[in-house]
Structure formats: structure tokens, C-alpha cells
Design a protein around this motif. Structure first.
Motif, PDB file in Angstrom:
ATOM      1  N   GLU A 109       0.817  -1.224   0.000  1.00  0.00           N
ATOM      2  CA  GLU A 109       0.000   0.000   0.000  1.00  0.00           C
ATOM      3  C   GLU A 109       0.850   1.273   0.000  1.00  0.00           C
ATOM      4  O   GLU A 109       0.660   2.181   0.811  1.00  0.00           O
ATOM      5  N   VAL A 110       1.756   1.348  -0.966  1.00  0.00           N
ATOM      6  CA  VAL A 110       2.671   2.492  -1.040  1.00  0.00           C
ATOM      7  C   VAL A 110       1.985   3.738  -1.571  1.00  0.00           C
ATOM      8  O   VAL A 110       2.413   4.855  -1.282  1.00  0.00           O
ATOM      9  N   VAL A 111       0.899   3.581  -2.338  1.00  0.00           N
ATOM     10  CA  VAL A 111       0.201   4.755  -2.872  1.00  0.00           C
ATOM     11  C   VAL A 111      -0.172   5.706  -1.734  1.00  0.00           C
ATOM     12  O   VAL A 111       0.005   6.926  -1.826  1.00  0.00           O
ATOM     13  N   ILE A 112      -0.650   5.143  -0.634  1.00  0.00           N
ATOM     14  CA  ILE A 112      -1.073   5.976   0.494  1.00  0.00           C
ATOM     15  C   ILE A 112       0.026   6.161   1.547  1.00  0.00           C
ATOM     16  O   ILE A 112      -0.079   7.032   2.425  1.00  0.00           O
ATOM     17  N   MET A 113       1.096   5.402   1.448  1.00  0.00           N
ATOM     18  CA  MET A 113       2.087   5.321   2.525  1.00  0.00           C
ATOM     19  C   MET A 113       2.642   6.679   2.996  1.00  0.00           C
ATOM     20  O   MET A 113       2.634   6.982   4.197  1.00  0.00           O
ATOM     21  N   PRO A 114       3.112   7.557   2.093  1.00  0.00           N
ATOM     22  CA  PRO A 114       3.723   8.806   2.586  1.00  0.00           C
ATOM     23  C   PRO A 114       2.706   9.815   3.123  1.00  0.00           C
ATOM     24  O   PRO A 114       3.081  10.745   3.835  1.00  0.00           O
ATOM     25  N   ILE A 115       1.431   9.647   2.775  1.00  0.00           N
ATOM     26  CA  ILE A 115       0.419  10.613   3.212  1.00  0.00           C
ATOM     27  C   ILE A 115      -0.520  10.009   4.247  1.00  0.00           C
ATOM     28  O   ILE A 115      -1.529  10.614   4.603  1.00  0.00           O
TER      29      ILE A 115
ATOM     30  N   PHE B 187      -4.200  -1.819  -2.457  1.00  0.00           N
ATOM     31  CA  PHE B 187      -5.661  -1.840  -2.575  1.00  0.00           C
ATOM     32  C   PHE B 187      -6.136  -0.789  -3.563  1.00  0.00           C
ATOM     33  O   PHE B 187      -7.276  -0.813  -4.022  1.00  0.00           O
ATOM     34  N   ASN B 188      -5.270   0.165  -3.883  1.00  0.00           N
ATOM     35  CA  ASN B 188      -5.634   1.271  -4.760  1.00  0.00           C
ATOM     36  C   ASN B 188      -5.552   0.803  -6.213  1.00  0.00           C
ATOM     37  O   ASN B 188      -4.470   0.500  -6.709  1.00  0.00           O
TER      38      ASN B 188
END
Length: 410
Positions: free
Chosen positions: A164-170, A212-213
């Protein structure tokens, strides 16, 4: 065997020459050819195996868990085991390696392919990372990968490397060490570091990026990774459908978009509940907390139809190599959702029976035939493992993409 052309990529033909121990052909004899496993990975999250392999629960609970896992083994050939850092190593330096090794070994002995999930994730990560600097967090994450990938090499050679790196930094639900370093490194940067370390420790492992994105944001991230030279072995696609079945149209649209990369696709976390559907206004599935979420006969029939259609669509697609249902049982299922194939009392739902018929029936090859005058026999079947039975003897062989004639001694 006659199958639809839509499944031609899942099958192959092979000629086998049967000889006796003296090398003489076995001519005009009846033999049985039975498939024993699929090449395709039909999987499930089956954390219950930890109890079964370690026998670390009461006798009654152990018997219940064993009955559950037997139902799993009747149908599935792939399993996901949990490596959430905060649960695997809640106290620094005291990982649950022995328990998980027992579980992985138990599954491997039963010809089940095991995947570890995940090596790096901001959720459920080790709380003690918060006491470290970002440099120290990164070093601890590298050390975690080196230790666990090496410890489980040969038992687990497939990993969700980073999740789930798409959301990881935010990610802003709570502070955590992994989000901190992902802000420093960037999305592609942290993926590159984690894949490089995992590849270094187990060069032959199958390494997945998982999310999941399924929007264009994930496509952009994958594209960025490939442009940065990161070798992704398979794209992991989560398909938690607590808010309703995607349906054929969305499923085919997702397949088309993620097929552009030409990489194998693994549906890593599939959820189709046999109860009511989560309200559409829920943005984060984790926010839906209710005291009871029952499975009902009406919704179990709906689940069975959705499972049959979804698995058939995915099995027909040439790039899909694996489907994992996230919860095998309603007992202990994520969010308490009735998303398993068996109920809390271990009784099978219609979806279990439907899937068993597909995997072990419609998509399985079992034939009785005769060798010719030269001891030859031809087989057309689904890719996977087989056994030949003749005269009380049994010999194993594989049906893969090669078409060379194989000699078998019986």
C-alpha cells in the motif's frame, strides 16, 4: 478433454513413453493419469495453520482448527501467512520466527505454496520504531528483511515486499516509522530500496508490489518503478469488496489497465461477503465497526454466484497467476465480515462447494487411457502436477509449457 479456447493457455498436451524397469515399453495397457495439483495458485489467508502446526491452543480448539485446515487443503494449493511487523516482533529482538517456521513447514510438506505478507508496511508496523531516527528506522527495516527472508528461504520464496505504497507517505491516521521514511525516500525510492534488499537476500524469490488502490495512481507508481529499473515479479491487486461485488465490467476494466505492464497479476486479497454490504459512504473500510455481521442463506447464494463468476473471469485471463481469498473462514475474519468460504462453525458455504467443483472438477484432469504399441500415451490437461498409476505403482510428472516427450519408468 475438450475445454473452451478461453482456457487454452491453462493447458497443454504431452506425450509420455511408459517403460518397465528393464526399459521395455509397456504396450496396450490401461493406465490412470490423475492431476494432483494446479500450477495456478488458488490461495487463501490461513493464519489458523499457526495453531495447528504449533499445537499451542487447547485440545478442543486444536481439533476445531485442524478440521478447518483440512477443508482448506481439500481445495487450495497456496497460503498467505502473516508477517505484520508489530505482531511478528512486538518486542525488538524477539520475533515469532519459530511459530511461523513451523506453520510454513507444515504447509510446504502438504504441497502448499506459501507467501509472506508483508515485509514493509506502515500499518501494524513495529511500535518501537518511533524511538529511532529515520536513518535508524531504515536500517532496522533492512535488517528485518535480511533476517526474515533468509530465515524462511526455501519455505517462503514469495513475498509481498511492500504494501500500500500509494497511500504510505500521506498516511495520517497515526504516526509510524515506515511513513516517516517513505516521506524521505519517496514512493519509488522506498520501493526500490525494499526490493533491492529482498532480491539480494533471496535472488530466486517471487517479489510482489501490493496495493488496494486500483486507480491510475497505482498505474503511475508501477510505471515509475519500472522506469527506475525495479524488477517487479508480479503486481498484487487487492480486491476487498465489502461494499459490493465489482462485477464483470469493472473486473475486466481493472484487468485491462494493469495488463499494460505485461507482468503477472496476483489477486492477493479478495473479499466477497455472504452478509449485508457495507454502506457506500464508508471511505476507510476499517472505520466500519459493528457488533455482529451475520452470514445469511440469501447472501450466501449471492456470494457463491459472485465467486463463480469472478474466479472464472480471472482464470481465463492469461496474465493472472494467483487468486487469494483473504478470509478462508468467518471465524476471525477481517472486520468481522462473513467473507469466508466456511462459516464460524466450520460448515462449508455454497461458495466453497462451487469453488471446489471448479478447481478440483471442471479445471482438473483425471483420465483412464491405454498405451499404444510403442508404450506411448498422449495427455491433454491443465498445467500442474500429475501421477501415473499402473500395476500398483505410481510415478509423478509435471505438465507444463514444454512439449517434449517424457519417458516414465514403472
Amino acid at each position: 478433454m475438450r475445454q473452451s479456447n478461453r482456457l487454452a493457455h491453462r493447458m497443454n498436451s504431452k506425450t509420455i513413453k511408459l517403460v518397465d524397469v528393464s526399459g521395455n515399453p509397456i504396450v496396450r495397457e490401461e493406465i490412470e493419469i490423475k492431476q494432483t495439483n494446479h500450477k495456478f495458485l488458488f490461495g487463501s489467508g490461513i493464519f489458523d495453520v499457526i495453531d495447528v502446526a504449533n499445537k499451542n491452543v487447547s485440545a478442543n480448539r486444536l481439533a476445531f482448527q485442524e478440521a478447518k485446515v483440512e477443508k482448506f487443503l481439500d481445495v487450495f494449493n497456496a497460503a498467505t501467512l502473516p508477517f505484520y511487523w508489530g505482531m511478528f516482533e512486538p518486542e525488538k529482538g524477539k520475533p515469532r520466527t519459530k511459530e511461523l517456521k513451523e506453520a510454513a513447514q507444515w504447509l510446504k510438506e502438504r504441497n502448499v505454496t506459501v507467501k509472506g505478507h508483508p515485509l514493509c508496511w506502515h500499518t501494524l508496523t513495529a511500535p518501537w520504531l518511533l524511538d529511532m531516527s529515520n536513518e535508524e528506522i531504515l536500517e532496522a527495516q533492512f535488517a528485518r528483511i535480511e533476517r526474515d527472508v533468509l530465515d524462511f528461504k526455501g519455505l517462503i520464496d514469495m513475498w509481498d515486499v511492500i504494501n500500500e505504497v500509494v497511500i504510505m507517505p500521506i498516511f495520517d491516521k497515526y504516526d509510524n516509522g515506515i511513513t516517516r521514511i517513505s516521506k524521505d525516500l519517496g514512493r519509488v525510492g522506498i520501493i526500490k530500496e525494499m526490493f533491492a534488499k529482498t532480491r539480494e537476500i533471496n535472488p530466486g524469490a517471487t517479489l510482489l508490489l501490493n496495493d488496494f488502490n486500483t486507480t491510475i495512481n497505482y498505474e503511475i507508481l508501477i510505471d515509475g518503478c519500472l522506469n527506475a529499473g525495479i524488477q517487479i515479479d508480479a503486481i498484487g491487486i487487492q480486491s476487498h469488496q465489502h461494499q459490493g461485488y465489482w462485477g464483470r465490467e469493472k473486473l475486466e476494466e481493472v484487468l485491462e489497465r494493469f495488463s499494460q505492464f505485461g507482468l503477472p497479476l496476483h489477486f492477493t486479497e479478495n473479499t466477497l461477503p455472504s452478509g449485508h454490504i457495507m454502506p457506500a459512504e464508508i471511505v476507510d473500510l476499517n472505520d466500519y465497526q459493528i457488533p455482529e455481521w451475520p452470514s445469511t442463506p440469501e447472501f450466501e447464494e449471492r456470494q457463491a454466484k459472485e465467486v463463480e463468476e469472478m474466479y472464472s473471469i480471472l482464470f481465463e485471463h492469461p496474465l493472472v497467476e494467483s487468486i487469494t481469498n483473504w478470509s478462508f473462514s468467518d471465524d476471525g475474519a477481517w472486520l468481522g465480515a462473513p467473507a469466508g468460504f466456511i462459516r464460524k462453525d466450520n460448515s462449508p458455504k455454497p461458495a466453497y462447494e462451487v469453488l471446489k467443483k471448479l478447481i478440483k472438477g471442471d479445471w482438473y484432469t483425471n483420465i483412464t487411457t491405454k498405451t499404444d504399441d510403442a508404450g506411448m500415451v498422449s495427455i491433454e490437461g491443465f498445467l500442474g502436477d500429475y501421477e501415473i498409476l499402473y500395476g500398483g505403482k505410481k510415478v509423478n510428472f509435471k505438465l507444463d509449457k514444454d512439449t517434449d516427450t517424457e519417458q516414465v519408468v514403472l
